[in-house]
Enzyme design. Structure first.
Site, PDB file in Angstrom:
ATOM      1  N   ASP A  96      41.542 102.699  35.808  1.00  0.00           N
ATOM      2  CA  ASP A  96      41.921 102.988  37.188  1.00  0.00           C
ATOM      3  C   ASP A  96      41.930 101.722  38.040  1.00  0.00           C
ATOM      4  O   ASP A  96      40.880 101.125  38.279  1.00  0.00           O
ATOM      5  CB  ASP A  96      40.912 104.002  37.748  1.00  0.00           C
ATOM      6  CG  ASP A  96      41.168 104.379  39.182  1.00  0.00           C
ATOM      7  OD1 ASP A  96      42.265 104.105  39.679  1.00  0.00           O
ATOM      8  OD2 ASP A  96      40.256 104.964  39.797  1.00  0.00           O
ATOM      9  N   ASP A 281      48.834 101.796  41.332  1.00  0.00           N
ATOM     10  CA  ASP A 281      47.608 102.475  40.923  1.00  0.00           C
ATOM     11  C   ASP A 281      47.781 103.244  39.617  1.00  0.00           C
ATOM     12  O   ASP A 281      48.441 104.281  39.572  1.00  0.00           O
ATOM     13  CB  ASP A 281      47.172 103.425  42.047  1.00  0.00           C
ATOM     14  CG  ASP A 281      45.891 104.164  41.724  1.00  0.00           C
ATOM     15  OD1 ASP A 281      45.197 103.782  40.763  1.00  0.00           O
ATOM     16  OD2 ASP A 281      45.579 105.132  42.433  1.00  0.00           O
TER      17      ASP A 281
END
Length: 396
Positions: A96, A281
């Site tokens: 992440d 992201d």
């Protein structure tokens, strides 16, 4: 006379970028949203979490890693394996780029989510050391809490020694219960790390485990297992993209934040006429933006509410408009087949919208988030050495 040295430098740079690469295979599995939809439980999930995905958008301050929008993880499909301790204890994680901590379930966790996933057992590791500092990360349904420990962490042959990580003792809500992943490995900047922990990639650089201070992500569009998807440490692989990388400066270190010139729909400017900010992201599956803008975008592509989410008529994909993000002067265009999420429900085809409202409050926001819907189409390189993001069309 200067041509040869310049050519050698270019070849050297290319060799470094593509030479010593450590590849982490990413496997693609059905998202939690798809599983709940197939089971006819998605609307119940919305009710349980008091969320109406059509009329409501989750609000997030995102001033630090200790506040994460829970909805980000509902559609995650790409996962990798790491190990902690010696002998190794394996965990499936999301890599992440919008957070910076590593956490996995602890053997001392009694939450239902922990009981459904592997738990880290410190007593079974010869290299574990107790730190004991508490940590907390706020999610949409409550806080994930635990303590920080330290041990060796291995990611596809790269072993970081003395890595501090979170051992969760409480995990909120149902999202983590049904999730395909056990924990999260953050690849954001150190400023996002809860508890002042040094992130895994920073320790990789400090311990000279990577040849270049960068990592890259390729997400295959193949829905059956995502064969070939990978996270690469130490450089990038030019076989995964066409043309050359467009290097975009990071505008604010924390997230991998960049500037958008504008957003076009059907070739005409629609949003960000004076520019706006976005983050690339890997930990968000959809493309998100301010809720008022996303409502307009859903209407522009013909998406309508259906059972608590936005969907389009699958037979209209070939006539729906392209959506283009102009970044550093370069257009990045998504066709309708790229920004919709196909699925089958009761034998019938379903096409969900790949856009979602998410209001990120100042001072961090407003922000657009370019998640996996975008990254599947554009190979992404995250360069900590020069604080920039490289983007190029991904090879299917």
């Amino acid at each position: 006379m200067k041509t040869l040295p310049l050519l050698l430098l270019l070849l050297l740079d290319l060799g470094q970028a593509q030479g010593t690469l450590d590849r982490v295979p990413l496997r693609r599995q059905p998202s939690l949203r798809k599983k709940l939809r197939a089971q006819g439980q998605l609307s119940e999930f919305w009710k349980a979490h008091k969320v109406d995905m059509v009329q409501y958008t989750e609000t997030c301050t995102m001033e630090q890693s200790a506040n994460e929008p829970l909805i980000n993880y509902l559609d995650m499909e790409y996962f990798g394996t790491i190990s902690i301790g010696s002998p190794p204890q394996n965990f499936t994680v999301i890599f992440d780029t919008v957070s910076s901590n590593l956490w996995v379930p602890s053997v001392y966790c009694t939450s239902p989510a922990c009981q459904m996933h592997p738990q880290f057992r410190p007593s079974q590791s010869n290299t574990y050391s107790e730190v004991g500092t508490p940590f907390s990360i706020a999610y949409g349904t409550g806080s994930l809490t635990g303590i920080i420990g330290a041990d060796q962490v291995s990611v596809q042959g790269l072993t970081v020694v003395g890595q501090q990580f979170g051992e969760s003792v409480k995990e909120p809500g149902q999202t983590f219960v049904n999730a395909e992943f056990d924990g999260i490995l953050g690849l954001g900047y150190p400023s996002l790390a809860a508890g002042g922990v040094t992130p895994v990639f920073d320790n990789m650089m400090a311990q000279n485990l990577v040849s270049l201070p960068m990592f890259s992500v390729y997400m295959s569009s193949n829905p059956e297992g995502g064969s070939g998807s990978e996270l690469t440490f130490g450089g990038y692989d030019s076989s995964h993209f066409s043309g050359s990388l467009n290097w975009v400066p990071v505008t604010k270190q924390g997230y991998w934040q960049i500037a958008l010139d504008e957003i076009q729909v059907g070739g005409s400017p629609m949003f960000c006429p004076e520019g706006c900010q976005a983050i690339v992201d890997t930990g968000t599956s959809l493309i998100t933006g301010p809720s008022d803008k996303i409502i307009q975008l859903q209407a522009a592509i013909g998406a309508t509410p259906m059972d608590g989410e936005y969907a389009v008529e699958c037979e209209n994909l070939n006539i729906m408009p392209d959506v283009t993000f102009v970044i550093n002067g370069v257009p990045y265009t998504l066709s309708a087949t790229a920004y919709t999420l196909p699925d089958f429900v009761d034998g019938m085809q379903f096409c969900g919208s790949g856009f979602q409202g998410l209001d990120i409050q100042p001072p961090a926001g407003p922000l657009w988030i370019l998640g996996d819907v975008f990254i599947r189409q554009f190979y992404s390189v995250f360069d900590r050495g020069s604080n920039r993001v490289g983007l190029a069309p991904a090879v299917p």
